[in-house]
Design a protein around this motif. Structure first.
Motif, short mmCIF file in Angstrom:
data_model
loop_
_atom_site.label_atom_id
_atom_site.label_comp_id
_atom_site.label_asym_id
_atom_site.label_seq_id
_atom_site.Cartn_x
_atom_site.Cartn_y
_atom_site.Cartn_z
N LEU A 91 0.85 -1.18 0.00
CA LEU A 91 0.00 0.00 0.00
C LEU A 91 0.89 1.23 0.00
O LEU A 91 1.78 1.36 0.85
N THR A 92 0.70 2.09 -0.97
CA THR A 92 1.43 3.36 -1.00
C THR A 92 0.46 4.48 -1.28
O THR A 92 -0.56 4.30 -1.96
N PHE A 93 0.77 5.64 -0.73
CA PHE A 93 -0.05 6.82 -0.93
C PHE A 93 0.69 7.79 -1.83
O PHE A 93 1.90 7.97 -1.69
N GLY A 94 -0.06 8.42 -2.74
CA GLY A 94 0.51 9.49 -3.54
C GLY A 94 0.58 10.74 -2.69
O GLY A 94 0.20 10.74 -1.52
N ARG A 95 1.05 11.80 -3.27
CA ARG A 95 1.12 13.08 -2.55
C ARG A 95 -0.29 13.49 -2.15
O ARG A 95 -1.19 13.48 -2.98
N LEU A 96 -0.49 13.83 -0.89
CA LEU A 96 -1.79 14.22 -0.38
C LEU A 96 -1.95 15.73 -0.40
O LEU A 96 -1.01 16.47 -0.12
N ALA A 97 -3.15 16.18 -0.74
CA ALA A 97 -3.48 17.60 -0.72
C ALA A 97 -4.50 17.82 0.39
O ALA A 97 -5.18 16.90 0.81
N GLY A 98 -4.57 19.04 0.86
CA GLY A 98 -5.55 19.30 1.90
C GLY A 98 -5.72 20.77 2.18
O GLY A 98 -5.03 21.62 1.63
N THR A 99 -6.67 21.05 3.07
CA THR A 99 -6.87 22.41 3.52
C THR A 99 -5.68 22.81 4.37
O THR A 99 -4.90 21.95 4.78
N MET A 100 -5.51 24.09 4.60
CA MET A 100 -4.31 24.55 5.30
C MET A 100 -4.64 25.47 6.48
O MET A 100 -4.05 26.52 6.65
N ILE A 101 -5.60 25.04 7.29
CA ILE A 101 -5.95 25.79 8.49
C ILE A 101 -4.92 25.46 9.56
O ILE A 101 -4.53 24.31 9.72
N TYR A 102 -4.46 26.47 10.29
CA TYR A 102 -3.53 26.20 11.38
C TYR A 102 -4.32 25.57 12.53
O TYR A 102 -5.34 26.09 12.95
N CYS A 103 -3.84 24.43 13.02
CA CYS A 103 -4.53 23.68 14.07
C CYS A 103 -3.88 23.92 15.42
O CYS A 103 -2.66 24.08 15.51
N PRO A 104 -4.67 23.89 16.48
CA PRO A 104 -4.09 23.99 17.82
C PRO A 104 -3.09 22.86 18.10
O PRO A 104 -2.13 23.03 18.83
N ASN A 105 -3.33 21.71 17.47
CA ASN A 105 -2.47 20.55 17.66
C ASN A 105 -1.71 20.27 16.36
O ASN A 105 -1.73 19.16 15.85
N GLN A 106 -1.05 21.28 15.83
CA GLN A 106 -0.41 21.20 14.53
C GLN A 106 0.69 20.14 14.46
O GLN A 106 0.84 19.46 13.44
N ALA A 107 1.43 19.93 15.53
CA ALA A 107 2.52 18.95 15.51
C ALA A 107 1.99 17.55 15.25
O ALA A 107 2.58 16.79 14.47
N ASP A 108 0.87 17.18 15.89
CA ASP A 108 0.29 15.85 15.66
C ASP A 108 -0.23 15.72 14.24
O ASP A 108 -0.06 14.68 13.61
N GLU A 109 -0.85 16.76 13.73
CA GLU A 109 -1.35 16.71 12.36
C GLU A 109 -0.20 16.58 11.36
O GLU A 109 -0.26 15.77 10.43
#
Length: 146
Positions: A91-109
């Motif tokens: 199983l391999t994942f290609g490059r993921l895209a996403g929203t870019m909201i700064y999260c309070p728990n950014q390090a875990d994300e």
């Protein structure tokens, strides 16, 4: 040689999932374990790099579709992309895209997203999904019961 490597990686991933401390709540019916499907299931992170992880609500989830698309959510950002798999556990994942909201728990994300992109194999045991890289289990997910 490549097939042997893939089979060994899958075997290691299965062993890691069966030894995982989060396996204690798995249900069986008539002594037979029913495995969840990789696709069409919402998976929520319960362990990353050997450390238990407590996700809340719909955070830190993955959903793999039959058409090779993946979607999910980190702490507060949605993500989407593609994946490739085979029946031997690759199983391999290609490059993921996403929203870019700064999260309070950014390090875990950030760790969640970076780790997903290193994955090269998977194994499912009951309601648990183990994602591995280089023969080491990196992430463990539990099936979300809807």
């Amino acid at each position: 040689m490549k097939i042997i490597k893939i089979v060994l990686l899958a075997a290691v991933a299965v062993m890691a999932v069966s030894c995982c401390s989060c396996r204690k709540n798995n249900s069986t019916t008539g002594g037979t374990r029913h495995s969840a499907s990789l696709t069409g299931t919402t998976w929520q992170l319960v362990e990353i790099d050997g450390t238990k992880f407590k996700a809340s609500g719909d955070s830190f989830t993955l959903i793999l579709a039959d058409d090779g698309k993946v979607s999910g959510k980190g702490d507060c950002n949605r993500m989407m992309g593609s994946y490739t798999k085979n029946d031997a556990g690759m199983l391999t994942f290609g490059r993921l895209a996403g929203t870019m909201i700064y999260c309070p728990n950014q390090a875990d994300e950030d760790k969640f997203l970076v780790t997903i992109e290193t994955i090269d194999s998977y194994a499912i045991d009951g309601d648990m999904l183990a994602l591995s890289s280089g023969g080491s289990t990196r992430m463990v997910f539990r099936k979300v019961v809807q």
